[in-house]
Design an enzyme around this catalytic site. Sequence first.
Site, PDB file in Angstrom:
ATOM      1  N   SER A 137       0.837  -1.210   0.000  1.00 15.22           N
ATOM      2  CA  SER A 137       0.000   0.000   0.000  1.00 15.22           C
ATOM      3  C   SER A 137       0.869   1.256   0.000  1.00 15.22           C
ATOM      4  O   SER A 137       0.534   2.254  -0.644  1.00 15.22           O
ATOM      5  CB  SER A 137      -0.901   0.014   1.235  1.00 15.22           C
ATOM      6  OG  SER A 137      -1.893  -0.978   1.108  1.00 15.22           O
ATOM      7  N   GLN A 180     -24.853 -18.243  -0.627  1.00 16.74           N
ATOM      8  CA  GLN A 180     -25.959 -18.420   0.322  1.00 16.74           C
ATOM      9  C   GLN A 180     -27.203 -18.990  -0.370  1.00 16.74           C
ATOM     10  O   GLN A 180     -27.843 -19.897   0.136  1.00 16.74           O
ATOM     11  CB  GLN A 180     -26.279 -17.059   0.966  1.00 16.74           C
ATOM     12  CG  GLN A 180     -27.088 -17.153   2.241  1.00 16.74           C
ATOM     13  CD  GLN A 180     -26.308 -17.816   3.378  1.00 16.74           C
ATOM     14  OE1 GLN A 180     -25.076 -17.916   3.342  1.00 16.74           O
ATOM     15  NE2 GLN A 180     -27.004 -18.322   4.367  1.00 16.74           N
ATOM     16  N   GLY A 230     -25.664 -25.471   0.673  1.00 17.92           N
ATOM     17  CA  GLY A 230     -24.492 -26.344   0.762  1.00 17.92           C
ATOM     18  C   GLY A 230     -23.843 -26.586  -0.597  1.00 17.92           C
ATOM     19  O   GLY A 230     -22.616 -26.697  -0.712  1.00 17.92           O
ATOM     20  N   HIS A 243     -27.248 -20.757  -3.041  1.00 20.17           N
ATOM     21  CA  HIS A 243     -26.970 -22.141  -3.446  1.00 20.17           C
ATOM     22  C   HIS A 243     -26.939 -23.098  -2.240  1.00 20.17           C
ATOM     23  O   HIS A 243     -26.865 -24.325  -2.432  1.00 20.17           O
ATOM     24  CB  HIS A 243     -25.625 -22.231  -4.175  1.00 20.17           C
ATOM     25  CG  HIS A 243     -25.680 -21.795  -5.617  1.00 20.17           C
ATOM     26  ND1 HIS A 243     -25.836 -20.492  -5.999  1.00 20.17           N
ATOM     27  CD2 HIS A 243     -25.601 -22.514  -6.760  1.00 20.17           C
ATOM     28  CE1 HIS A 243     -25.846 -20.411  -7.317  1.00 20.17           C
ATOM     29  NE2 HIS A 243     -25.710 -21.627  -7.810  1.00 20.17           N
ATOM     30  N   GLU A 261      -4.368  -3.656  -7.125  1.00 16.21           N
ATOM     31  CA  GLU A 261      -4.409  -2.278  -7.661  1.00 16.21           C
ATOM     32  C   GLU A 261      -4.977  -1.306  -6.626  1.00 16.21           C
ATOM     33  O   GLU A 261      -5.651  -0.333  -6.947  1.00 16.21           O
ATOM     34  CB  GLU A 261      -5.149  -2.238  -9.008  1.00 16.21           C
ATOM     35  CG  GLU A 261      -4.396  -3.081 -10.040  1.00 16.21           C
ATOM     36  CD  GLU A 261      -4.783  -2.853 -11.481  1.00 16.21           C
ATOM     37  OE1 GLU A 261      -5.329  -1.782 -11.813  1.00 16.21           O
ATOM     38  OE2 GLU A 261      -4.496  -3.762 -12.304  1.00 16.21           O
TER      39      GLU A 261
HETATM   40  N1  COS Z   1      -1.958  10.964 -10.495  1.00 17.73           N
HETATM   41  C1  COS Z   1      -0.892  11.767 -10.654  1.00 17.73           C
HETATM   42  N2  COS Z   1      -0.073  12.125  -9.631  1.00 17.73           N
HETATM   43  C2  COS Z   1      -0.358  11.632  -8.409  1.00 17.73           C
HETATM   44  C3  COS Z   1      -1.454  10.788  -8.170  1.00 17.73           C
HETATM   45  C4  COS Z   1      -2.289  10.456  -9.277  1.00 17.73           C
HETATM   46  N3  COS Z   1      -3.349   9.671  -9.144  1.00 17.73           N
HETATM   47  N4  COS Z   1      -1.483  10.450  -6.880  1.00 17.73           N
HETATM   48  C5  COS Z   1      -0.434  11.069  -6.296  1.00 17.73           C
HETATM   49  N5  COS Z   1       0.243  11.777  -7.228  1.00 17.73           N
HETATM   50  C6  COS Z   1       1.425  12.646  -7.028  1.00 17.73           C
HETATM   51  C7  COS Z   1       1.104  13.673  -5.942  1.00 17.73           C
HETATM   52  O1  COS Z   1       0.481  14.803  -6.507  1.00 17.73           O
HETATM   53  C8  COS Z   1       2.468  13.977  -5.401  1.00 17.73           C
HETATM   54  O2  COS Z   1       3.134  14.885  -6.242  1.00 17.73           O
HETATM   55  P1  COS Z   1       3.865  16.212  -5.670  1.00 17.73           P
HETATM   56  O3  COS Z   1       4.886  15.696  -4.723  1.00 17.73           O
HETATM   57  O4  COS Z   1       4.419  16.848  -6.893  1.00 17.73           O
HETATM   58  O5  COS Z   1       2.786  16.994  -4.999  1.00 17.73           O
HETATM   59  C9  COS Z   1       3.213  12.641  -5.502  1.00 17.73           C
HETATM   60  O6  COS Z   1       2.511  11.885  -6.503  1.00 17.73           O
HETATM   61  C10 COS Z   1       3.198  11.881  -4.192  1.00 17.73           C
HETATM   62  O7  COS Z   1       1.866  11.666  -3.850  1.00 17.73           O
HETATM   63  P2  COS Z   1       1.361  11.423  -2.368  1.00 17.73           P
HETATM   64  O8  COS Z   1       2.064  12.362  -1.435  1.00 17.73           O
HETATM   65  O9  COS Z   1      -0.106  11.436  -2.392  1.00 17.73           O
HETATM   66  O10 COS Z   1       1.918   9.937  -2.079  1.00 17.73           O
HETATM   67  P3  COS Z   1       1.679   8.977  -0.869  1.00 17.73           P
HETATM   68  O11 COS Z   1       2.946   8.312  -0.535  1.00 17.73           O
HETATM   69  O12 COS Z   1       0.935   9.658   0.240  1.00 17.73           O
HETATM   70  O13 COS Z   1       0.778   7.774  -1.481  1.00 17.73           O
HETATM   71  C11 COS Z   1      -1.156   6.573  -2.175  1.00 17.73           C
HETATM   72  C12 COS Z   1      -0.412   7.911  -2.050  1.00 17.73           C
HETATM   73  C13 COS Z   1      -1.508   5.952  -0.855  1.00 17.73           C
HETATM   74  C14 COS Z   1      -2.423   6.949  -2.908  1.00 17.73           C
HETATM   75  C15 COS Z   1      -0.318   5.581  -3.040  1.00 17.73           C
HETATM   76  O14 COS Z   1       0.776   5.124  -2.308  1.00 17.73           O
HETATM   77  C16 COS Z   1      -1.122   4.369  -3.497  1.00 17.73           C
HETATM   78  O15 COS Z   1      -1.914   4.440  -4.439  1.00 17.73           O
HETATM   79  N6  COS Z   1      -0.878   3.199  -2.855  1.00 17.73           N
HETATM   80  C17 COS Z   1      -1.451   1.958  -3.314  1.00 17.73           C
HETATM   81  C18 COS Z   1      -0.543   1.314  -4.305  1.00 17.73           C
HETATM   82  C19 COS Z   1      -1.237   0.227  -5.031  1.00 17.73           C
HETATM   83  O16 COS Z   1      -2.313   0.396  -5.585  1.00 17.73           O
HETATM   84  N7  COS Z   1      -0.609  -0.928  -5.069  1.00 17.73           N
HETATM   85  C20 COS Z   1      -1.202  -2.044  -5.741  1.00 17.73           C
HETATM   86  C21 COS Z   1      -0.173  -2.868  -6.329  1.00 17.73           C
HETATM   87  S1  COS Z   1       0.277  -2.390  -7.899  1.00 17.73           S
HETATM   88  S2  COS Z   1      -0.838  -3.622  -8.991  1.00 17.73           S
END
Ligand code: COS
Length: 386
Positions: free
Chosen positions: A131, A341, A345, A343, A368
């Site tokens: 995450s 549910q 058992g 279906h 994702e």
């Molecule tokens: N589109 C474009 N830019 C984005 C964005 C988006 N959807 N989301 C964040 N950013 C940019 C922010 O604007 C920020 O830029 P600036 O530093 O220039 O302001 C930068 O990226 C960092 O963003 P942020 O501070 O929001 O990052 P965080 O570490 O707080 O993380 C989350 C944000 C939690 C949303 C991110 O880590 C996430 O999506 N985690 C889940 C990952 C995931 O889906 N994993 C699944 C496996 S991959 S299949």
Amino acid sequence: MALDAESFDLLLSSVQRFIRDRLMPHEDDLENDDDVPADIVSDMKEMGLFGLSIPEEYGGVGLSMSQECRVAYEFGHTALAFRSVFGTNVGIGSQGILMDGTEEQRREYLPRIATGDLIISFALTEPDAGSDAAAIRTRGQRDGDHYVLNGSKRFITNAPRAGAFTLMARTDGPGAAGISAFIVPSNLPGISLGKPDRKMGQRGTKTCDVTLQDVRVPARMIIGNISGRGFKTAMKVLDRGRLHLSALACGMAERLLGESLRYARDRRQFGQRIGDFQLIQAMLADSQAESYAAWSMVQDCAMRYDAKPVSQSEPDVSMRAACAKMFSTEMVNRVADRSVQIHGGAGYMHESKVERFYRDVRLMRLYEGTTQIQQLIIGRELMRRE
Ligand code: COS
């Protein structure tokens, strides 16, 4: 970008036929063989499924997001592993190159991705960064006109089939701004794959770890030739992927509802069809209403996406894609639970379709971006506006 209405209708009806005639009859084999047969994969190539989201100028079909969601919805009507064969080519593997790649990179990679000759995976997740995607530790150390990559990636979908990865590595120091996205061919020395992951469901979907040890990648393989931009590329790619998955969840909900309706019609207890009992109808009604709500949300969000692509980083669309992902994947899990549910058992037995789909859809609330990450994206955006 969109395919003209007439060609799209033709594509959609051939997809519907393919799913009904070729994929559904193979659902049970998938469970036993844990693989998608080669002849089905070649049919998928022939139909252009690997290139659905890639513009025609790079050899793809050039669907709009709304059209892509419609196709994903259809693929939700069968075992989810079938879609996963081309899922990374259509979504998280290819879209970073399309959104942020140089023209040269697009021309070099997208045509082969579109035909399915090159399978491309998305390598972000690591043992200690799921995450918290900005916490990745895989390092890219500059060495002349190359980068040397070291680290490991976890649960990488299609890694065992992949010819290349869109891979995030830390090149420019701590935090999100220190991450770059690379195109990494899978045959480079120093890349090794882990054992296939053994998962709760989605048999036939291939995932495993990818380890990189002193892998030398030319610097020109950084997407867009700009280091430090990889986190944003990954986030944009995920926004889009989440919408696609939401559509898939809606299709699966419809399939589950269909299975439940058939069973409710045929199964008799207390001298009548169980579907005539109001308590069964209540479960069917909840599933119908919720899946209708989710699909309406997906269509609305896809329409907004087409008006303002997330490639331009539109926080409103990102937030709505997170709403769609959260709602529709939670919804399909509730629908699957009700189907079991209804279906009784029989729904707990391996032979039943709903037992399998129940396990398959559990992943949708995790990959994702978990439901909790979607909540965080939605909540943060709402507070930012306030
Ligand atoms: N589109 C474009 N830019 C984005 C964005 C988006 N959807 N989301 C964040 N950013 C940019 C922010 O604007 C920020 O830029 P600036 O530093 O220039 O302001 C930068 O990226 C960092 O963003 P942020 O501070 O929001 O990052 P965080 O570490 O707080 O993380 C989350 C944000 C939690 C949303 C991110 O880590 C996430 O999506 N985690 C889940 C990952 C995931 O889906 N994993 C699944 C496996 S991959 S299949």
